[in-house]
Enzyme design. Structure first.
Site, PDB file in Angstrom:
ATOM      1  N   GLY A  60      42.067  32.846  26.504  1.00 30.25           N
ATOM      2  CA  GLY A  60      42.196  31.948  25.358  1.00 30.25           C
ATOM      3  C   GLY A  60      43.642  31.471  25.225  1.00 30.25           C
ATOM      4  O   GLY A  60      44.586  32.255  25.401  1.00 30.25           O
ATOM      5  N   HIS A  65      36.071  35.124  21.533  1.00 33.57           N
ATOM      6  CA  HIS A  65      35.766  35.769  22.824  1.00 33.57           C
ATOM      7  C   HIS A  65      34.444  35.247  23.386  1.00 33.57           C
ATOM      8  O   HIS A  65      34.307  35.041  24.590  1.00 33.57           O
ATOM      9  CB  HIS A  65      35.624  37.291  22.652  1.00 33.57           C
ATOM     10  CG  HIS A  65      36.895  38.001  22.318  1.00 33.57           C
ATOM     11  ND1 HIS A  65      37.100  38.618  21.109  1.00 33.57           N
ATOM     12  CD2 HIS A  65      38.025  38.196  23.033  1.00 33.57           C
ATOM     13  CE1 HIS A  65      38.300  39.167  21.099  1.00 33.57           C
ATOM     14  NE2 HIS A  65      38.886  38.938  22.248  1.00 33.57           N
ATOM     15  N   ALA A 109      36.973  44.525  19.822  1.00 35.18           N
ATOM     16  CA  ALA A 109      36.897  43.937  18.467  1.00 35.18           C
ATOM     17  C   ALA A 109      36.527  42.471  18.637  1.00 35.18           C
ATOM     18  O   ALA A 109      37.198  41.568  18.121  1.00 35.18           O
ATOM     19  CB  ALA A 109      38.199  44.129  17.696  1.00 35.18           C
TER      20      ALA A 109
END
Ligand code: PAF
Length: 279
Positions: A148, A37, A32
């Protein structure tokens, strides 16, 4: 970009690249994919010769079957984005490729990092994260892996795992990508309506207000004010902690460099997390 589904092909492709002396950068994901990303993929591209991205919704890190069931899955769109942003090998494995019958879960002492915040509210979550990330590292053998900082506690846990297992990989923690208004990018945002996305801005507003308050107040006072401010919005708070960035222990009286506020909450049915370094 090559799409790979098996461990055998992944190892073959990576061995050939390693023989050519290429450095391998790795971005593990659960798919997703969004621009947060892609920021990780771009950073990996800037720092490594070859970029590998895995897309695998890891069942062992979900402690709630409904959360696992509703986790967004968009493999075709993911592959398109990865191609556009310069991924070289996109690894989309099945569950049996990642967890074959003879696979053994690693033993790692996370020294309590897995017992607070996410670990407290999602028991077993970090055991699953350690399982999948250690397995993926074993398969990809990256020189650098990119994560992240939205998943602040996950980064601390993975660094501890790498230290405990003496893995030869450098963990690169990357700033949280946000929308213009400050909402942290997350795959879960795709489950929010437009009005919920507006309501969810209270999270970043609370963090930003706390950053200002931290100049004048103790961690405990800053936390109390932040909770009161957060509760003027419509989201349901699960936890709001101010923690030491390494031990993740709560701070009360004194600030330490890198002290961070971490929030988990529900916007309707959707669970969101975010954090900000305050000092
Ligand atoms: O952050 C995530 O998306 C996941 O926890 C990770 C690191 C890909 C492991 O499944």
């Amino acid at each position: 970009m090559e799409i790979i589904n098996t461990v055998e092909r992944l190892k073959q492709a990576l061995n050939a690249l390693r023989k050519e002396g290429k450095s391998i950068g790795f971005v593990p994901t659960m798919g997703a994919l969004h621009h947060g990303h892609m920021d990780l993929v771009s950073r990996a591209n800037a720092e490594c010769d070859v970029v590998v991205v895995s897309v695998f919704v890891n069942p062992t890190q979900f402690n709630n079957s409904s959360d696992l069931e509703h986790y967004p899955r968009t493999p075709e769109a993911d592959a398109e984005l990865l191609k556009k942003f310069g991924c070289d090998l996109a690894f989309f494995p099945s569950i049996t490729e990642i967890y074959p019958e003879n696979w053994v879960s690693p033993r790692v002492d996370l020294e309590g990092l897995d017992q607070v915040m996410e670990g407290k509210f999602r028991p077993g979550h970090f055991k699953g994260v350690v399982e999948v990330v250690s397995r993926l590292f074993e398969l990809v053998l990256p020189g650098k892996a990119f994560f992240g900082l939205k998943d602040f506690q996950q980064v601390a846990v993975i660094k501890k795992m790498v230290e405990q297992l003496s893995l030869p990989v450098q963990i690169i923690a990357c700033e949280t990508s946000r929308t213009e208004k400050g909402l942290a990018m997350s795959s879960r945002n795709s489950r929010l309506s437009e009005s919920q996305k507006e309501e969810a801005l209270i999270i970043y507003r609370t963090l930003s207000q706390a950053k200002t308050d931290a100049n004048r107040f103790s961690p405990e006072e800053t936390r109390t004010k932040a909770i009161a401010f957060f509760e003027t919005g419509s989201l349901k708070l699960e936890y709001l902690n101010i923690v030491d960035p390494v031990t993740l222990k709560d701070l009360t009286t004194d600030w330490v460099p890198g002290a961070s506020m971490c929030i988990a909450c529900f916007c309707g049915e959707v669970r969101l997390i975010d954090n900000l370094t305050l000092v």
